[in-house]
Design a protein around this motif. Sequence first.
Motif: not given
Length: 647
Positions: A480-481, A484, A487-488, A554, A631
């Motif tokens: 999941a991380y 994400d 995408e970020q 990011e 993360e």
Amino acid sequence: MFRRFLEDIGEVLAPTSRTPLQHFKNNWTKITEFVIDEHANAAAPTVEETIIPDLLNEMLILLMEEETKEDGTGPCLEYMLAHNILRTTVSLGQSNCPRGMIKEVIRFQNKLFLSLKQDVLAHQNVYSSLKKLMVVCSDMCPKSTDTDLHMGVATLLRTICRKVKEQDYLAELFVDHGEISKGTRAGSKTSLSPAVPTFLISGAVLSLWNCDDSVVHSTMRECLTVCMSLNSPTVVDAICKSDCCMLLAQRFTELYACLSPQAEDEELQSHLAFWTMTRPEKWLGWQDKKHQGMPPESQDFFRFMDWIHFCDDLCWKANKEIAKSFSSHVLSALRLSVGQMLSQQSEHVATTTTMYLTACVTQITAPQLLNAFSSFLIGNSDETDLSVEAEALKDLPSLIINRCNDISEELSAVTLHLFLQFLSKRKETVLQGLVLKHIQRKESDNSPDLVAVLQDTSKRLMASVPDELRSADDEESYRAYFIDAQEQANNCYQKCREWSGPARIDFNDSYSTKHSFTCNSQFIEVLLHRLRQLPDQPHSLNLLVTAIFSSLLEYPHYEIHGSFYGDGNIALVDVMSKIGNELKARAKRIDNISDRLHDCRNMLLKNSSTEQIPFSQFLNAMIVFEDFSKELVARALVHSDELILTQ
């Protein structure tokens, strides 16, 4: 008076055999004769008590009827243009005899331009008359409290602006080089030297500044948006050299001065909390019905937010040069109105001021306006600023950064949130000012390439959380991380790909070259100090600190990743290892730690408070640390993949 009475009776009794042109001329003659007769009469009636409104209305009807019958310009319109009747009406309005004549003239001209299908605005006698009327209104409106006058002027200006918007070549006709306004603006708020070109439409709009009517202000905004969006070099130059942008920025100062300096009202606090986190998709304005009945402090806040939204929209639509000029005035307004309050030692004042600024940054999306706020708070102005106010606040950015680690947890939290909102805007100047300009890159044959660094760091970070202290399914959570993070990173790259300055994103900039990085950013040093306190500080602060690091990572910028994931002075993996060891040592003193962590995570997922459970601060810190480690791993792997694909 008796002679005119007999003439009126005669017209009623006599058979009507006049042509429309004769009727038109006759009405105009009556108007001029009435004004001449009553000019020296102190007891003269108001214009509403005379036949002037009816005569003007009949003239309009004649012009409209003529236009339906004639293919081109009819005799009535030709007569009006040839005899410069519009300019004479302006002179009658300027004398305001009979009383209220100016409002009747404005109403007549507005109806005329709304009704006529022919393009008469470019006719010299028409636009020259309008220019004179705008100067007259610019003198009258600031001195008048007559809302009807203000409404009439605003409506006429809106009509003209809409026509100028449709045919932008008309805009230059309303630039005055001194021939119209010379000697007429002395003492007025919008006065200018005759040598400076003036855009009369924007000047007339700003003359309505002191009117309290919401409809007038709404109309003003529409007109200002049109004026500032024009691209004629002559108009742009006139607006930039006028006090238009200064007055708009001054409105910011006026509204900010009305805000509560300490936000003690609970309702205001709830509004502040919302506006520092959320930007409404559609802003209805502070005068929306749901705002009625609010406490005065909340109404003042919504007025301020309403103006921020307008300025943001204005900057998006404005000509680039005008938007830049306006933003520079906003920067001056920030320094004059906010700088002193932000520099105060009072914790409550500093906290509230920071929250107001965070609300502004959250709502603003226009690049020029964001530059003004970032220059004020981060000190990264594009140009060398030698102004007095800039010199007085040269230490402000350092002061604000240090507040991220203030003894007051509330002040630290709101300051961290301010920087988080700034970073979320993906502004080149923000990243450059906070981080990139403080990074030094040095080629080193002993350093591995960045791909190898990222992969090695990922393994070390995965091992930083002991198995017995994990409270989430590793395989599912890592997946999941990673999704994400992909995408970020893509979203961030799309927003940053057009950067052209030192902070530009360039995937072809020798990623395989071996470099070592040193970062001397005060902002990063303060953040790392906060991160090291993760086991002993509130959950909300830990979330903010880790969110800022995540936001920084990011950015697809190899200098940032090389600094944070490498072995330099700000290596995150070293900090995380030390924190992990400390948490592991403390966890040995707590019974059933694994069950407690799972229970605590479940409560957090349900948005339930964990304050009442034993060891809540430690458990929360452990969960934040675990999630943050995942993360960091996900972001390192994502950027490692990107580097491999671009080599």
